[in-house]
Design an enzyme around this catalytic site. Sequence first.
Site, mmCIF file in Angstrom:
data_model
loop_
_atom_site.group_PDB
_atom_site.id
_atom_site.type_symbol
_atom_site.label_atom_id
_atom_site.label_comp_id
_atom_site.label_asym_id
_atom_site.label_seq_id
_atom_site.Cartn_x
_atom_site.Cartn_y
_atom_site.Cartn_z
ATOM 1 N N GLU A 109 0.825 -1.206 0.000
ATOM 2 C CA GLU A 109 0.000 0.000 0.000
ATOM 3 C C GLU A 109 0.866 1.266 0.000
ATOM 4 O O GLU A 109 0.548 2.243 -0.687
ATOM 5 C CB GLU A 109 -0.944 0.001 1.204
ATOM 6 C CG GLU A 109 -2.061 -1.025 1.130
ATOM 7 C CD GLU A 109 -3.046 -0.772 0.001
ATOM 8 O OE1 GLU A 109 -2.999 0.310 -0.636
ATOM 9 O OE2 GLU A 109 -3.864 -1.669 -0.267
ATOM 10 N N CYS B 78 -17.114 3.001 -20.184
ATOM 11 C CA CYS B 78 -18.440 2.872 -19.579
ATOM 12 C C CYS B 78 -19.185 1.624 -20.041
ATOM 13 O O CYS B 78 -19.933 1.021 -19.262
ATOM 14 C CB CYS B 78 -19.270 4.120 -19.875
ATOM 15 S SG CYS B 78 -18.607 5.628 -19.123
ATOM 16 N N CYS C 56 -18.407 -1.273 -17.822
ATOM 17 C CA CYS C 56 -18.511 -1.079 -16.379
ATOM 18 C C CYS C 56 -19.716 -1.803 -15.803
ATOM 19 O O CYS C 56 -20.834 -1.698 -16.341
ATOM 20 C CB CYS C 56 -18.604 0.420 -16.071
ATOM 21 S SG CYS C 56 -18.713 0.780 -14.308
ATOM 22 N N TYR D 53 -6.045 6.575 4.255
ATOM 23 C CA TYR D 53 -6.278 5.522 3.268
ATOM 24 C C TYR D 53 -5.530 4.244 3.637
ATOM 25 O O TYR D 53 -6.105 3.145 3.688
ATOM 26 C CB TYR D 53 -5.880 5.965 1.856
ATOM 27 C CG TYR D 53 -5.747 4.778 0.945
ATOM 28 C CD1 TYR D 53 -6.884 4.146 0.449
ATOM 29 C CD2 TYR D 53 -4.499 4.217 0.670
ATOM 30 C CE1 TYR D 53 -6.772 2.993 -0.324
ATOM 31 C CE2 TYR D 53 -4.386 3.073 -0.088
ATOM 32 C CZ TYR D 53 -5.527 2.468 -0.589
ATOM 33 O OH TYR D 53 -5.417 1.322 -1.339
ATOM 34 N N CYS E 85 -25.437 4.029 -12.986
ATOM 35 C CA CYS E 85 -24.526 5.178 -12.878
ATOM 36 C C CYS E 85 -25.273 6.487 -13.149
ATOM 37 O O CYS E 85 -25.840 6.684 -14.228
ATOM 38 C CB CYS E 85 -23.368 5.020 -13.860
ATOM 39 S SG CYS E 85 -22.234 6.424 -13.882
ATOM 40 N N ASP F 282 -9.651 5.843 -1.989
ATOM 41 C CA ASP F 282 -8.498 6.452 -2.650
ATOM 42 C C ASP F 282 -8.996 7.316 -3.800
ATOM 43 O O ASP F 282 -10.210 7.532 -3.958
ATOM 44 C CB ASP F 282 -7.519 5.379 -3.137
ATOM 45 C CG ASP F 282 -8.073 4.523 -4.280
ATOM 46 O OD1 ASP F 282 -9.277 4.648 -4.614
ATOM 47 O OD2 ASP F 282 -7.303 3.714 -4.837
ATOM 48 N N CYS G 153 -13.240 3.098 -14.899
ATOM 49 C CA CYS G 153 -13.743 4.464 -14.697
ATOM 50 C C CYS G 153 -12.558 5.415 -14.524
ATOM 51 O O CYS G 153 -12.419 6.097 -13.503
ATOM 52 C CB CYS G 153 -14.662 4.498 -13.469
ATOM 53 S SG CYS G 153 -15.645 6.006 -13.326
#
Length: 286
Positions: A35, A198, A201, A118, A207, A136, A191
């Site tokens: 991370e 799109c 997705c 985060y 959306c 994030d 995205c």
Amino acid sequence: MTLDAAAVTGWFREHARDLPWRRPGFSAWGTLISELMLQQTQVARVVPVVEEWLRRWPTPADLAAASQADVLRAWGRLGYPRRALALHACAAAIAERHGNRVPEDVDELLALPGVGDYTARAVAVFAHGGRHPVVDTNVRRVLARAVDGVAQPAAPSARRDLPAMSALLPEDLEEQRLFNAGMMEIGAVLCTARAPRCDECPLRRSCAWRAAGSPAHDGPPVRRQPRFEGSDRQRRGRVMAELRASDVPLTEAELARAVPEAARILEGLERDGLAARAEGGWALPA
């Protein structure tokens, strides 16, 4: 419209990239390393370095016992090398305060050097199975589009972003872990900021931004990363590369042959603890 959490988790189960930190048995220590390395660095560059670090330093105590010079050499060209020093300090804190075990509690994680909102929640969720919102840049963008119906998110705000994500988390612990990871993955590969895919997705039917016709961003200009070429970031990287490659101190004149503005760059690196004056010139910190 409401966000379809089941669509996110179902898509993630089928399409998640095979990454070391997602594999069964990956350690909490490895999750923390990954991370911190992934901040502002591409996944493909991080994978081999994470694996090498865990071979070399499989526990926090192992890393804490290493010299700063060895840690900075192992960091290589990941960029933003102050993260390497933060990881080194973090390892020492875990070894001393937590019995060489990465803590589960978010507040205890936040108290570690280099760990922010985060990272603390990501480790608590992905390494320990806790129930927390993980937000994030990618998640913020998905929330802005899928829930708020706007092209780009507003400036980061923990007071706004964490409750917004928390309200969407499934109750089941495993499902909420997959949802957190899935939202990040959607933002990273579908995205995206400049070229959203799109039609692929899993949230395309729910959306709000797509339902509104995908309107263009009409808020303040989105801040772009300054050009790397010719920047001080590039100069710092070149000086650090010279120091990493040498087993003996380098004089300012030697460094100036590689980086004309080495004297000024070295002053900044010294302030950041990334370079140190040594007999005969400059070197990595001990």
